[in-house]
Design a protein around this motif. Sequence first.
Motif, short mmCIF file in Angstrom:
data_model
loop_
_atom_site.label_atom_id
_atom_site.label_comp_id
_atom_site.label_asym_id
_atom_site.label_seq_id
_atom_site.Cartn_x
_atom_site.Cartn_y
_atom_site.Cartn_z
N ILE A 19 52.69 38.30 51.11
CA ILE A 19 53.18 38.67 51.77
C ILE A 19 53.61 37.58 52.67
O ILE A 19 55.11 38.49 53.41
N ALA A 20 53.83 36.42 52.87
CA ALA A 20 54.67 35.27 53.12
C ALA A 20 55.58 35.01 53.20
O ALA A 20 56.78 34.98 53.23
N LEU A 21 55.96 35.09 51.37
CA LEU A 21 57.14 35.12 51.01
C LEU A 21 58.41 36.43 51.56
O LEU A 21 59.32 36.20 51.56
N ASN A 78 57.20 38.64 43.46
CA ASN A 78 55.63 38.28 43.63
C ASN A 78 55.10 38.62 42.67
O ASN A 78 53.92 40.07 42.56
N ASN A 79 54.85 38.03 41.44
CA ASN A 79 53.98 38.37 40.60
C ASN A 79 52.56 37.03 40.14
O ASN A 79 51.36 37.81 39.80
N ALA A 80 52.41 36.11 40.51
CA ALA A 80 51.26 34.95 40.20
C ALA A 80 50.83 35.13 40.96
O ALA A 80 50.75 35.91 42.09
N GLY A 81 49.68 35.14 40.50
CA GLY A 81 48.04 35.94 40.59
C GLY A 81 47.02 35.59 39.25
O GLY A 81 47.70 34.82 38.43
N TYR A 82 46.29 35.40 39.93
CA TYR A 82 44.62 34.96 38.25
C TYR A 82 43.61 35.85 39.00
O TYR A 82 43.47 36.65 40.07
N SER A 83 42.39 35.90 38.81
CA SER A 83 41.44 36.48 38.99
C SER A 83 39.36 35.21 39.07
O SER A 83 40.10 34.63 38.55
N ILE A 84 38.76 35.84 40.17
CA ILE A 84 37.25 35.51 39.57
C ILE A 84 36.36 36.40 39.46
O ILE A 84 36.53 37.40 40.33
N THR A 85 35.89 36.23 38.38
CA THR A 85 35.17 37.39 38.16
C THR A 85 33.71 36.95 37.83
O THR A 85 33.28 35.55 37.78
N VAL A 87 36.58 40.22 45.37
CA VAL A 87 38.00 39.51 45.64
C VAL A 87 39.02 39.83 45.12
O VAL A 87 39.97 39.90 46.31
N TYR A 88 39.07 40.07 44.14
CA TYR A 88 40.75 40.06 43.19
C TYR A 88 41.06 42.02 43.79
O TYR A 88 42.01 41.98 43.87
N SER A 89 39.60 43.02 43.46
CA SER A 89 40.42 43.99 43.35
C SER A 89 40.50 44.19 45.17
O SER A 89 41.80 45.40 45.70
N ALA A 90 40.09 43.82 46.77
CA ALA A 90 39.76 44.09 47.33
C ALA A 90 41.55 43.48 47.72
O ALA A 90 42.56 44.04 48.35
N GLY A 91 41.82 42.65 47.64
CA GLY A 91 43.14 41.52 46.97
C GLY A 91 43.83 42.65 47.08
O GLY A 91 45.45 42.38 47.47
N LYS A 92 44.00 42.96 45.80
CA LYS A 92 45.03 43.76 44.91
C LYS A 92 45.46 45.28 45.87
O LYS A 92 46.77 45.79 45.85
N ALA A 93 44.17 45.77 46.35
CA ALA A 93 44.22 47.13 47.49
C ALA A 93 45.45 47.20 48.46
O ALA A 93 46.05 47.37 48.81
N ALA A 94 45.23 45.19 49.22
CA ALA A 94 45.43 44.54 50.45
C ALA A 94 46.87 45.12 49.79
O ALA A 94 47.34 45.09 50.62
N LEU A 122 42.94 34.65 47.67
CA LEU A 122 43.16 35.76 48.56
C LEU A 122 44.50 35.33 49.22
O LEU A 122 45.69 35.77 49.57
N GLU A 123 44.13 33.42 49.44
CA GLU A 123 45.30 33.24 49.82
C GLU A 123 46.46 32.88 48.68
O GLU A 123 47.67 33.77 49.07
N THR A 124 45.81 32.82 47.25
CA THR A 124 47.57 33.19 46.11
C THR A 124 48.18 35.13 46.33
O THR A 124 48.60 35.05 45.87
N ILE A 125 47.41 35.67 45.82
CA ILE A 125 47.37 36.80 45.76
C ILE A 125 47.95 38.39 47.99
O ILE A 125 47.96 39.37 46.81
N VAL A 126 47.40 37.56 47.99
CA VAL A 126 47.23 38.07 48.95
C VAL A 126 48.90 37.41 50.42
O VAL A 126 49.50 38.19 50.47
#
Length: 260
Positions: A121-123, A91-98, A156-163, A113-117
Amino acid sequence: MGNFITKYGPWAVITGGTSGTGYQFALKLATQGFHLVLIARDEQALEETKERIESRYHVQVKTIATDLLTPDSISVIKKITQFIEVGLVINNAGYSITGEFHRGDWEDQSELLETIVKAPIALTHLFVNEMITHGRGGIIFVSSAVAYTSMPLWSVYSAGKAALLHFGESISQEVKKYNIDVLTVCPGAMKTKFQERSGIQSPILMEPEKVARLSLSYLGKKTTFLPGMTNRIIFQGLGRVLPNRIRLPLFESLMKKSQL
Ligand SMILES: NC(=O)c1ccc[n+]([C@@H]2O[C@H](COP(=O)([O-])OP(=O)(O)OC[C@H]3O[C@@H](n4cnc5c(N)ncnc54)[C@H](OP(=O)(O)O)[C@@H]3O)[C@@H](O)[C@H]2O)c1
């Protein structure tokens, strides 16, 4: 990585397998003889990657051009993988919004959030039951070093990656008894398209090849991995022990300096 195929099974699914870290995972696994399912949005990049890998290694490559933030992407992936044994999921795909959260478009933040969290989890849910049935499997989540700290301008990115880190750690314990290895990798800045796409430029960049190689070597041996001593000092050390009044402005100023 000696007996990876026997240990995990013949097919590996890699999200974001066309570029950067995901591409490096793809090369390493193809070298081991894994057949690959590569997932990304850019159809042409997928076809080029498939041709490059199939011409160099004796493996099959299936490609799925889909945007992981769309609700039907998981059912598309399910359909294409229904007759193969998926032994590894990266599960590698991702990007961020700065930038400051309130200035960003909500739709964009929600899609991130859909993409990185949600998608990883769905996969995991899609493939883990089949792995349990086969009594073997491996899952890698590519989170980020910022999962260990809060990161202003990347809220949002750091919260998503923490999740994702928390999910990866929790599920690793749940599925251990079924002979499934789970590793959550938390890289610092790497030399990939991610940096430019995120509008940042970090002073120290790791090679994605090294991150992919070390990650695969730790699968089954660790549950989490933060590559690089400097990164460990900054994110697992300072990021956790400094009081908020020092830590938050410090990380905000680091982000400001990195912004293009
Ligand atoms: N590079 C860094 O500094 C850094 C640091 C820490 C963590 N990470 C994490 O490392 C992971 C890999 O990124 P990278 O550095 O290798 O970046 P990259 O070179 O930009 O690769 C990202 C890959 O993900 C795919 N992708 C992005 N969004 C997608 C979507 N919505 N649906 C399907 N595929 C999508 C891209 O293909 P398409 O564009 O064709 O879809 C591409 O194959 C990410 O999760 C990132 O958050 C990166």
